[in-house]
Write a protein that holds these residues in place. Structure first.
Motif, PDB file in Angstrom:
ATOM      1  N   CYS A   1       0.820  -0.888  -0.257  1.00  0.00           N
ATOM      2  CA  CYS A   1      -0.059   0.027   0.123  1.00  0.00           C
ATOM      3  C   CYS A   1       1.005   0.977  -0.059  1.00  0.00           C
ATOM      4  N   TRP A   2       0.990   2.130  -1.349  1.00  0.00           N
ATOM      5  CA  TRP A   2       2.052   3.355  -1.306  1.00  0.00           C
ATOM      6  C   TRP A   2       0.747   4.034  -1.066  1.00  0.00           C
ATOM      7  N   VAL A   3       1.035   5.417  -0.236  1.00  0.00           N
ATOM      8  CA  VAL A   3       0.012   6.384   0.597  1.00  0.00           C
ATOM      9  C   VAL A   3       0.964   7.566   0.239  1.00  0.00           C
ATOM     10  N   PHE A   4      -0.021   8.416  -0.480  1.00  0.00           N
ATOM     11  CA  PHE A   4       0.549   9.859  -0.798  1.00  0.00           C
ATOM     12  C   PHE A   4      -0.397  10.857   0.248  1.00  0.00           C
ATOM     13  N   GLN A   5       0.016  12.505   0.344  1.00  0.00           N
ATOM     14  CA  GLN A   5      -1.025  13.359   0.018  1.00  0.00           C
ATOM     15  C   GLN A   5      -1.889  13.653  -0.968  1.00  0.00           C
ATOM     16  N   LEU A   6      -2.864  13.240  -1.323  1.00  0.00           N
ATOM     17  CA  LEU A   6      -3.833  13.509  -2.521  1.00  0.00           C
ATOM     18  C   LEU A   6      -3.502  14.746  -3.050  1.00  0.00           C
ATOM     19  N   ASP A   7      -3.456  16.181  -2.492  1.00  0.00           N
ATOM     20  CA  ASP A   7      -2.987  17.125  -3.087  1.00  0.00           C
ATOM     21  C   ASP A   7      -1.937  16.926  -3.313  1.00  0.00           C
ATOM     22  N   ALA A   8      -1.037  16.592  -3.255  1.00  0.00           N
ATOM     23  CA  ALA A   8       0.684  16.833  -4.159  1.00  0.00           C
ATOM     24  C   ALA A   8       0.318  15.706  -5.024  1.00  0.00           C
ATOM     25  N   VAL A   9      -0.914  14.777  -5.159  1.00  0.00           N
ATOM     26  CA  VAL A   9      -1.011  13.988  -5.994  1.00  0.00           C
ATOM     27  C   VAL A   9      -1.671  15.100  -7.400  1.00  0.00           C
ATOM     28  N   ALA A  10      -3.082  15.700  -7.143  1.00  0.00           N
ATOM     29  CA  ALA A  10      -3.406  16.280  -7.523  1.00  0.00           C
ATOM     30  C   ALA A  10      -3.067  18.125  -8.453  1.00  0.00           C
ATOM     31  N   ARG A  11      -2.403  17.431  -7.556  1.00  0.00           N
ATOM     32  CA  ARG A  11      -0.882  18.890  -8.260  1.00  0.00           C
ATOM     33  C   ARG A  11      -0.276  18.505  -9.568  1.00  0.00           C
ATOM     34  N   ARG A  12      -0.283  17.345  -9.251  1.00  0.00           N
ATOM     35  CA  ARG A  12       0.680  17.067 -10.804  1.00  0.00           C
ATOM     36  C   ARG A  12       0.286  16.934 -11.747  1.00  0.00           C
ATOM     37  N   ILE A  13      -0.779  17.040 -12.605  1.00  0.00           N
ATOM     38  CA  ILE A  13      -2.044  16.483 -12.451  1.00  0.00           C
ATOM     39  C   ILE A  13      -1.916  17.479 -14.571  1.00  0.00           C
ATOM     40  N   LEU A  14      -0.998  16.837 -15.460  1.00  0.00           N
ATOM     41  CA  LEU A  14      -0.493  18.453 -15.884  1.00  0.00           C
ATOM     42  C   LEU A  14      -1.828  19.233 -16.824  1.00  0.00           C
ATOM     43  N   TYR A  15      -3.035  18.229 -17.148  1.00  0.00           N
ATOM     44  CA  TYR A  15      -4.348  18.543 -18.298  1.00  0.00           C
ATOM     45  C   TYR A  15      -5.432  19.096 -16.747  1.00  0.00           C
ATOM     46  N   ALA A  16      -4.914  19.486 -15.012  1.00  0.00           N
ATOM     47  CA  ALA A  16      -5.964  19.485 -14.306  1.00  0.00           C
ATOM     48  C   ALA A  16      -6.956  20.453 -14.394  1.00  0.00           C
ATOM     49  N   ASP A  17      -6.179  21.844 -15.329  1.00  0.00           N
ATOM     50  CA  ASP A  17      -7.353  23.190 -15.692  1.00  0.00           C
ATOM     51  C   ASP A  17      -8.496  22.787 -16.729  1.00  0.00           C
ATOM     52  N   ARG A  18      -7.818  21.786 -17.695  1.00  0.00           N
ATOM     53  CA  ARG A  18      -8.528  21.468 -18.850  1.00  0.00           C
ATOM     54  C   ARG A  18      -9.979  21.053 -18.776  1.00  0.00           C
ATOM     55  N   VAL A  19      -9.614  19.352 -17.424  1.00  0.00           N
ATOM     56  CA  VAL A  19     -11.235  18.964 -17.020  1.00  0.00           C
ATOM     57  C   VAL A  19     -11.602  19.455 -15.598  1.00  0.00           C
ATOM     58  N   ARG A  20     -11.548  20.760 -15.480  1.00  0.00           N
ATOM     59  CA  ARG A  20     -12.624  20.635 -13.966  1.00  0.00           C
ATOM     60  C   ARG A  20     -13.996  20.483 -14.567  1.00  0.00           C
ATOM     61  N   GLU A  21     -13.872  21.358 -15.137  1.00  0.00           N
ATOM     62  CA  GLU A  21     -15.452  21.895 -15.931  1.00  0.00           C
ATOM     63  C   GLU A  21     -15.771  20.924 -16.157  1.00  0.00           C
ATOM     64  N   THR A  22     -15.150  20.038 -16.715  1.00  0.00           N
ATOM     65  CA  THR A  22     -16.300  18.532 -17.812  1.00  0.00           C
ATOM     66  C   THR A  22     -17.468  17.697 -17.362  1.00  0.00           C
ATOM     67  N   GLU A  23     -18.458  17.493 -17.456  1.00  0.00           N
ATOM     68  CA  GLU A  23     -19.647  17.538 -17.336  1.00  0.00           C
ATOM     69  C   GLU A  23     -19.933  15.755 -17.396  1.00  0.00           C
ATOM     70  N   SER A  24     -19.256  15.169 -18.654  1.00  0.00           N
ATOM     71  CA  SER A  24     -19.078  13.557 -18.925  1.00  0.00           C
ATOM     72  C   SER A  24     -17.801  12.863 -18.476  1.00  0.00           C
ATOM     73  N   PRO A  25     -17.884  11.902 -18.790  1.00  0.00           N
ATOM     74  CA  PRO A  25     -16.775  10.734 -19.205  1.00  0.00           C
ATOM     75  C   PRO A  25     -16.424  11.063 -20.080  1.00  0.00           C
ATOM     76  N   LEU A  26     -17.019  10.996 -21.564  1.00  0.00           N
ATOM     77  CA  LEU A  26     -16.935  11.299 -22.929  1.00  0.00           C
ATOM     78  C   LEU A  26     -16.233  12.063 -23.254  1.00  0.00           C
ATOM     79  N   GLU A  27     -16.444  13.100 -22.495  1.00  0.00           N
ATOM     80  CA  GLU A  27     -15.988  14.944 -22.241  1.00  0.00           C
ATOM     81  C   GLU A  27     -14.684  15.191 -21.573  1.00  0.00           C
ATOM     82  N   LEU A  28     -14.139  14.024 -20.993  1.00  0.00           N
ATOM     83  CA  LEU A  28     -13.270  14.415 -19.555  1.00  0.00           C
ATOM     84  C   LEU A  28     -12.329  13.525 -20.394  1.00  0.00           C
ATOM     85  N   ASP A  29     -12.758  11.700 -20.637  1.00  0.00           N
ATOM     86  CA  ASP A  29     -11.323  11.199 -22.202  1.00  0.00           C
ATOM     87  C   ASP A  29     -11.095  11.997 -23.018  1.00  0.00           C
ATOM     88  N   SER A  30     -12.175  12.786 -23.795  1.00  0.00           N
ATOM     89  CA  SER A  30     -11.530  13.871 -25.110  1.00  0.00           C
ATOM     90  C   SER A  30     -10.702  14.778 -24.587  1.00  0.00           C
TER      91      SER A  30
END
Length: 317
Positions: free
Chosen positions: A268-297
């Motif tokens: 079991c590998w344990v991480f600070q969740l916020d630290a993981v979230a900050r690393r996601i390079l495309y986070a700002d592109r997906v925060r407003e997505t409404e559906s899984p298809l929109e997120l995947d695209s």
């Protein structure tokens, strides 16, 4: 924290009310069951949630929103695949009455609203997101991302919750190879999080632990209830914890493929969740997505436009 302390145990020691949630959908909540049983044994109040792969529109329970259903042992739904329901019924037979907050697969925005509403109601001291696998640590430019849609939606949504402690626990090193995850990239992510203070350490699930024994019973009971849909991840981790090695198949779903069951799967590998979230390079592109298809695209578009995706690197062992 000293060498004999579990990093997760130390982090959760002050918490009295904990929200334990499956990140990647389906059986991910089962990967959190050893924590569920261990925390309850310490007298802590533990609530369960899961991103569900069940058709919740065909299930009964307390409907909290169009995409949020609170499931109990008295609920009903699709018999062929409803792991949350069968888990509730198993726990009732053990004398444990729980509800599981099941979330439909959506984009990041609706899931964030649901997590915030649930946290406002429960007021947890800690949120622990559990991923069966290691693809939750992919930031976006790796050789392969595995199945990122559900993980990213859960990570960004749970990270948006106002809570004193937010953690991500990853279980099952190696199981994502089938989905194209390069585990050299995972280890690179752990190293970078270590450098940033976001990695809290790792510990092993051991078959001698009462909480692990209870988890094993729950997994096998639900496998029997859904014989056509056992979880490959849970089966692989369980096999590793029991000391199996190599091309061992607990379920018929993996027959015809070659597995590499090994002791690292029980870590079991344990991480600070916020630290993981900050690393996601495309986070700002997906925060407003409404559906899984929109997120995947949005993820696919990011990768098509990224100039320097990493190449596959075999572990030099």
């Amino acid at each position: 924290m000293d060498v004999f302390d579990s990093p997760l145990g130390v982090a959760l020691a002050p918490a009295r009310r904990i929200l334990l949630a499956g990140a990647g959908g389906g059986f991910d909540i089962f990967c959190g069951l050893p924590l569920f049983f261990a925390l309850r044994a310490q007298g802590k109040e533990v609530h369960l949630a899961n991103l569900s792969f069940t058709w919740l529109s065909q299930a009964t329970g307390r409907r909290r929103s169009p995409t949020w259903l609170e499931v109990t042992a008295d609920s009903s739904g699709p018999e062929l695949y409803f792991p949350e329901l069968y888990l509730c019924r198993f726990l009732r037979r053990q004398g444990i009455e729980v509800s599981i907050h099941c979330f439909d697969r959506t984009g990041v925005k609706p899931l964030t609203e649901t997590y915030r509403a649930l946290a406002a109601e429960l007021k947890p001291d800690a949120v622990v997101l559990v991923d069966g696998g290691t693809d939750s640590l992919m930031r976006g430019d790796e050789a392969g991302l595995g199945t990122p849609v559900e993980d990213v939606a859960s990570i960004l949504s749970a990270s948006a919750v106002d809570c004193p402690l937010k953690l991500l626990v990853s279980v099952g090193f190696g199981v994502d190879t089938f989905h194209g995850v390069c585990h050299a990239d995972f280890l690179r992510s752990v190293a970078e999080l270590t450098s940033d203070g976001g990695f809290l350490g790792a510990f092993s699930l051991m078959r001698q632990m009462p909480s692990v024994q209870a988890w094993r019973e729950a997994v096998l009971d639900v496998f029997r209830a859904m014989p056509n849909h056992p979880s490959i991840v849970s089966a692989s981790v369980l096999s590793a914890v029991e000391g199996r090695y190599g091309d061992y198949h607990l379920t018929h779903r993996t027959q015809g493929s070659e597995l590499f069951i090994n002791p690292l799967m029980g870590l079991c590998w344990v991480f600070q969740l916020d630290a993981v979230a900050r690393r996601i390079l495309y986070a700002d592109r997906v925060r407003e997505t409404e559906s899984p298809l929109e997120l995947d695209s949005a993820i696919e578009k990011f990768r098509m436009e990224h100039p320097n995706l990493r190449t596959w690197k075999a572990l030099p062992f």
